[in-house]
Design an enzyme around this catalytic site. Structure first.
Site, PDB file in Angstrom:
ATOM      1  N   LYS A   1       0.832  -1.215   0.000  1.00 38.97           N
ATOM      2  CA  LYS A   1       0.000   0.000   0.000  1.00 38.97           C
ATOM      3  C   LYS A   1       0.865   1.262   0.000  1.00 38.97           C
ATOM      4  CE  LYS A   1      -2.304  -0.953   3.824  1.00 38.97           C
ATOM      5  NZ  LYS A   1      -1.623  -2.199   4.232  1.00 38.97           N
TER       6      LYS A   1
ATOM      7  N   ARG B   1      -9.393   0.617   9.129  1.00 37.27           N
ATOM      8  CA  ARG B   1      -8.905  -0.731   9.414  1.00 37.27           C
ATOM      9  C   ARG B   1      -9.937  -1.573  10.159  1.00 37.27           C
ATOM     10  NH1 ARG B   1      -2.966   0.378   9.113  1.00 37.27           N
ATOM     11  NH2 ARG B   1      -1.833  -1.546   9.482  1.00 37.27           N
TER      12      ARG B   1
ATOM     13  N   ARG C   1      11.768  -6.324   4.950  1.00 32.21           N
ATOM     14  CA  ARG C   1      11.682  -4.864   4.766  1.00 32.21           C
ATOM     15  C   ARG C   1      12.675  -4.121   5.676  1.00 32.21           C
ATOM     16  NH1 ARG C   1       5.931  -2.029   4.945  1.00 32.21           N
ATOM     17  NH2 ARG C   1       5.846  -2.858   7.053  1.00 32.21           N
TER      18      ARG C   1
ATOM     19  N   ARG D   1      11.683  -1.778  11.075  1.00 28.30           N
ATOM     20  CA  ARG D   1      10.599  -1.306  11.929  1.00 28.30           C
ATOM     21  C   ARG D   1      10.402  -2.315  13.053  1.00 28.30           C
ATOM     22  NH1 ARG D   1       5.477   0.183   8.176  1.00 28.30           N
ATOM     23  NH2 ARG D   1       4.426  -0.837   9.892  1.00 28.30           N
TER      24      ARG D   1
ATOM     25  N   ARG E   1      -0.004  -8.995  13.517  1.00 20.84           N
ATOM     26  CA  ARG E   1      -0.565  -7.991  12.588  1.00 20.84           C
ATOM     27  C   ARG E   1      -1.418  -8.662  11.514  1.00 20.84           C
ATOM     28  NH1 ARG E   1       4.554  -5.201  10.451  1.00 20.84           N
ATOM     29  NH2 ARG E   1       3.168  -3.778   9.344  1.00 20.84           N
TER      30      ARG E   1
HETATM   31  P1  AMP Z   1       1.079   0.451   9.095  1.00 13.42           P
HETATM   32  O1  AMP Z   1       2.294   1.269   8.839  1.00 13.42           O
HETATM   33  O2  AMP Z   1      -0.108   0.897   8.299  1.00 13.42           O
HETATM   34  O3  AMP Z   1       1.335  -1.032   8.975  1.00 13.42           O
HETATM   35  O4  AMP Z   1       0.679   0.714  10.623  1.00 13.42           O
HETATM   36  C1  AMP Z   1       1.572   0.421  11.668  1.00 13.42           C
HETATM   37  C2  AMP Z   1       0.795   0.298  12.965  1.00 13.42           C
HETATM   38  O5  AMP Z   1       0.138   1.551  13.268  1.00 13.42           O
HETATM   39  C3  AMP Z   1      -0.331  -0.735  12.965  1.00 13.42           C
HETATM   40  O6  AMP Z   1       0.136  -2.041  13.241  1.00 13.42           O
HETATM   41  C4  AMP Z   1      -1.217  -0.198  14.074  1.00 13.42           C
HETATM   42  O7  AMP Z   1      -0.680  -0.467  15.362  1.00 13.42           O
HETATM   43  C5  AMP Z   1      -1.134   1.307  13.845  1.00 13.42           C
HETATM   44  N1  AMP Z   1      -2.173   1.764  12.894  1.00 13.42           N
HETATM   45  C6  AMP Z   1      -1.995   2.267  11.645  1.00 13.42           C
HETATM   46  N2  AMP Z   1      -3.154   2.588  11.084  1.00 13.42           N
HETATM   47  C7  AMP Z   1      -4.114   2.288  11.984  1.00 13.42           C
HETATM   48  C8  AMP Z   1      -5.533   2.381  11.983  1.00 13.42           C
HETATM   49  N3  AMP Z   1      -6.211   2.836  10.911  1.00 13.42           N
HETATM   50  N4  AMP Z   1      -6.186   1.972  13.100  1.00 13.42           N
HETATM   51  C9  AMP Z   1      -5.525   1.525  14.179  1.00 13.42           C
HETATM   52  N5  AMP Z   1      -4.206   1.384  14.241  1.00 13.42           N
HETATM   53  C10 AMP Z   1      -3.485   1.770  13.149  1.00 13.42           C
END
Ligand code: AMP
Length: 224
Positions: A13, A88, A127, A162, A173
């Site tokens: 994404k 989400r 990554r 990360r 996740r």
């Molecule tokens: P991402 O970079 O999108 O994989 O997000 C990293 C982390 O941020 C996720 O594993 C969640 O802990 C938090 N996070 C990101 N977007 C959301 C969302 N829309 N709702 C809740 N937690 C989020």
């Protein structure tokens, strides 16, 4: 263009959002990036989100919705936006629908990035990003040396992982995605907004597929 990119962690994404930003000249809104930024700056909100992020769980809806509301109020979103990693869960999707109705900016399409589970795992465990310039690498498929020249790190990337890309967190996740986010596929399908894309393969190849589905007319109604 107002788009949602839906897909599991590691489905690409973020990478595709960057290409969409160039193509449509609208900002990418990544809740993950906004939360990481708040955490790095040590804001109260960032500190509150930290534990959930490190465990691979979703951050509270109230925090995420606050961030989104603030971001959507900024003038650069007037011509559209790419939502990456939001919504989400169903509560977030409902809140987004209400927010967009308020500002009269309906979503045009929801692109579902489809990637096989094994590929996701490899993409996430491999990554790395450069601490200096933020470029994303993958130690298996796109190691340093394969990216375009960078003036900032002088092509000597300092690779960091990360914390939530560690194997033990990835598993969580992916489970959270299956349980809380996957139901949104049916939700957006019923609204006639869903466009499925095979997100395996090269970055340009996947981008061409996204462009193809976006140029096809919407089947049903829009969300408002
Ligand atoms: P991402 O970079 O999108 O994989 O997000 C990293 C982390 O941020 C996720 O594993 C969640 O802990 C938090 N996070 C990101 N977007 C959301 C969302 N829309 N709702 C809740 N937690 C989020």
């Amino acid at each position: 263009m107002r788009l949602i990119l839906l897909g599991a962690p590691g489905s690409g994404k973020g990478t595709q959002s960057q290409k969409l930003v160039e193509r449509y000249a609208v900002p990418q809104i990544s809740t993950g990036d906004l939360l990481r930024d708040a955490r790095e700056r040590g804001t109260p909100l960032g500190l509150k989100a930290q534990a959930a992020m490190d465990a691979g769980k979703l951050v509270e809806d109230a925090i995420v919705l606050g961030i989104i509301r603030e971001r959507l109020a900024q003038p650069d979103t007037a011509q559209g936006f790419i939502l990456d990693g939001f919504p989400r869960n169903q509560a977030q999707a409902d809140a987004l629908g209400a927010m967009l109705m308020e500002i009269g900016q309906p979503i045009d399409a929801v692109v579902l990035m489809q990637v096989d589970g094994d590929v996701l795992f490899r993409r996430l465990t491999g990554r790395r990003s450069c601490k200096e310039c933020g470029r994303i690498f993958n130690i298996y498929t796109a190691p340093p040396g394969t990216a375009p020249h960078c003036d900032r790190c002088n092509d000597r990337p300092v690779l960091v992982q990360r914390p939530d890309d560690r194997e033990e967190v990835i598993d969580n996740r992916l489970k959270v995605y299956a349980k809380q986010t996957q139901p949104l596929i049916e939700y957006y399908e019923k609204l006639g907004l869903l466009r499925r894309v095979d997100a395996e393969g090269g970055v340009d190849e996947v981008f061409a597929r996204i462009e193809r589905v976006l140029s096809a007319p919407n089947k049903h109604s829009r969300i408002s």
